[in-house]
Design a protein around this motif. Structure first.
Motif, PDB file in Angstrom:
ATOM      1  N   CYS A  14     -19.023 -14.659  27.052  1.00 55.13           N
ATOM      2  CA  CYS A  14     -18.288 -13.610  27.747  1.00 55.13           C
ATOM      3  C   CYS A  14     -18.278 -12.332  26.921  1.00 55.13           C
ATOM      4  CB  CYS A  14     -16.840 -14.037  27.989  1.00 55.13           C
ATOM      5  SG  CYS A  14     -16.696 -15.378  29.152  1.00 55.13           S
ATOM      6  N   THR A  15     -18.157 -11.232  27.605  1.00 57.20           N
ATOM      7  CA  THR A  15     -18.033  -9.953  26.911  1.00 57.20           C
ATOM      8  C   THR A  15     -16.561  -9.677  26.645  1.00 57.20           C
ATOM      9  OG1 THR A  15     -17.797  -8.646  28.925  1.00 57.20           O
ATOM     10  CG2 THR A  15     -20.054  -9.034  28.123  1.00 57.20           C
ATOM     11  N   ILE A  39     -11.546 -21.967  24.587  1.00 56.64           N
ATOM     12  CA  ILE A  39     -12.648 -21.997  23.621  1.00 56.64           C
ATOM     13  C   ILE A  39     -13.145 -20.560  23.453  1.00 56.64           C
ATOM     14  CG2 ILE A  39     -14.928 -22.914  23.051  1.00 56.64           C
ATOM     15  CD1 ILE A  39     -12.739 -25.075  23.300  1.00 56.64           C
ATOM     16  N   VAL A  40     -12.999 -20.036  22.238  1.00 57.98           N
ATOM     17  CA  VAL A  40     -13.402 -18.657  21.966  1.00 57.98           C
ATOM     18  C   VAL A  40     -14.619 -18.587  21.057  1.00 57.98           C
ATOM     19  CG1 VAL A  40     -11.122 -17.672  22.375  1.00 57.98           C
ATOM     20  CG2 VAL A  40     -11.704 -18.483  20.079  1.00 57.98           C
ATOM     21  N   GLY A  41     -14.998 -19.698  20.461  1.00 63.68           N
ATOM     22  CA  GLY A  41     -16.106 -19.715  19.525  1.00 63.68           C
ATOM     23  C   GLY A  41     -15.702 -19.088  18.200  1.00 63.68           C
ATOM     24  N   GLY A  45     -15.884 -13.117  16.190  1.00 65.27           N
ATOM     25  CA  GLY A  45     -14.446 -13.065  16.421  1.00 65.27           C
ATOM     26  C   GLY A  45     -13.994 -12.063  17.462  1.00 65.27           C
ATOM     27  N   ILE A  46     -14.920 -11.430  18.137  1.00 62.91           N
ATOM     28  CA  ILE A  46     -14.561 -10.404  19.121  1.00 62.91           C
ATOM     29  C   ILE A  46     -13.830 -11.011  20.314  1.00 62.91           C
ATOM     30  CG2 ILE A  46     -15.514  -8.689  20.733  1.00 62.91           C
ATOM     31  CD1 ILE A  46     -17.796  -8.323  18.605  1.00 62.91           C
ATOM     32  N   VAL A  47     -14.356 -12.104  20.861  1.00 66.50           N
ATOM     33  CA  VAL A  47     -13.709 -12.768  21.999  1.00 66.50           C
ATOM     34  C   VAL A  47     -12.365 -13.349  21.556  1.00 66.50           C
ATOM     35  CG1 VAL A  47     -13.899 -14.706  23.617  1.00 66.50           C
ATOM     36  CG2 VAL A  47     -15.855 -13.195  23.246  1.00 66.50           C
ATOM     37  N   GLN A  50      -9.744 -10.589  21.387  1.00 65.13           N
ATOM     38  CA  GLN A  50      -9.312 -10.180  22.726  1.00 65.13           C
ATOM     39  C   GLN A  50      -8.394 -11.221  23.358  1.00 65.13           C
ATOM     40  OE1 GLN A  50      -9.883  -6.811  22.556  1.00 65.13           O
ATOM     41  NE2 GLN A  50      -9.998  -7.085  24.742  1.00 65.13           N
ATOM     42  N   ALA A  51      -8.740 -12.499  23.189  1.00 68.17           N
ATOM     43  CA  ALA A  51      -7.915 -13.571  23.752  1.00 68.17           C
ATOM     44  C   ALA A  51      -6.526 -13.564  23.114  1.00 68.17           C
ATOM     45  CB  ALA A  51      -8.597 -14.921  23.553  1.00 68.17           C
ATOM     46  N   ILE A  52      -6.462 -13.421  21.814  1.00 66.53           N
ATOM     47  CA  ILE A  52      -5.166 -13.396  21.121  1.00 66.53           C
ATOM     48  C   ILE A  52      -4.364 -12.160  21.540  1.00 66.53           C
ATOM     49  CG2 ILE A  52      -4.081 -13.143  18.849  1.00 66.53           C
ATOM     50  CD1 ILE A  52      -6.333 -14.995  17.771  1.00 66.53           C
ATOM     51  N   LYS A  53      -5.033 -11.028  21.691  1.00 68.99           N
ATOM     52  CA  LYS A  53      -4.362  -9.805  22.147  1.00 68.99           C
ATOM     53  C   LYS A  53      -3.739 -10.027  23.523  1.00 68.99           C
ATOM     54  CE  LYS A  53      -5.336  -4.899  22.873  1.00 68.99           C
ATOM     55  NZ  LYS A  53      -6.378  -3.856  22.792  1.00 68.99           N
ATOM     56  N   TYR A  54      -4.485 -10.673  24.420  1.00 68.57           N
ATOM     57  CA  TYR A  54      -3.956 -10.970  25.757  1.00 68.57           C
ATOM     58  C   TYR A  54      -2.748 -11.900  25.665  1.00 68.57           C
ATOM     59  CZ  TYR A  54      -3.343 -13.132  30.275  1.00 68.57           C
ATOM     60  OH  TYR A  54      -2.775 -13.610  31.430  1.00 68.57           O
ATOM     61  N   LEU A  55      -2.885 -12.998  24.911  1.00 70.81           N
ATOM     62  CA  LEU A  55      -1.806 -13.989  24.817  1.00 70.81           C
ATOM     63  C   LEU A  55      -0.546 -13.389  24.215  1.00 70.81           C
ATOM     64  CD1 LEU A  55      -3.948 -17.038  23.656  1.00 70.81           C
ATOM     65  CD2 LEU A  55      -2.945 -16.669  25.938  1.00 70.81           C
ATOM     66  N   LYS A  56      -0.696 -12.587  23.177  1.00 69.41           N
ATOM     67  CA  LYS A  56       0.470 -11.931  22.558  1.00 69.41           C
ATOM     68  C   LYS A  56       1.111 -10.947  23.533  1.00 69.41           C
ATOM     69  CE  LYS A  56      -0.687 -12.333  17.678  1.00 69.41           C
ATOM     70  NZ  LYS A  56      -1.057 -11.604  16.442  1.00 69.41           N
TER      71      LYS A  56
END
Length: 81
Positions: A14-15, A39-41, A45-47, A50-56
């Motif tokens: 994903c982008t 799963i972010v891989g 660490g870019i994905v 972004q995932a952590i930014k969304y969750l926070k």
């Protein structure tokens, strides 16, 4: 370990721009679950960022998955309970 398979979203490939929308739809669809696995891989660490930014930003508690006592920074566990 219970052996129960977690409901999982795999964000490999994903982008950065796709992460927020995919996470939002996934969490809404599975909001009745206690835990979700994202799963972010581990790559650059870019994905993951972004995932952590969304969750926070959405105030979802999360942690790194633990495997044999070690943090797996390629997978996030989201607590919806």
């Amino acid at each position: 370990m219970t052996g129960k398979k977690k409901t999982t979203l795999d964000l490999h490939g994903c982008t950065k721009e796709e992460v927020f929308d995919l996470l939002d739809k996934f969490i809404i669809k599975h909001r009745h679950h206690d835990e979700l696995c994202i799963i972010v891989g581990r790559g650059k660490g870019i994905v993951r960022e972004q995932a952590i930014k969304y969750l926070k930003g959405a105030h979802y508690p999360w942690r790194y998955e633990r495997v044999r006592g070690f943090e797996n920074k390629g997978a996030l566990i989201v607590d919806l309970s």
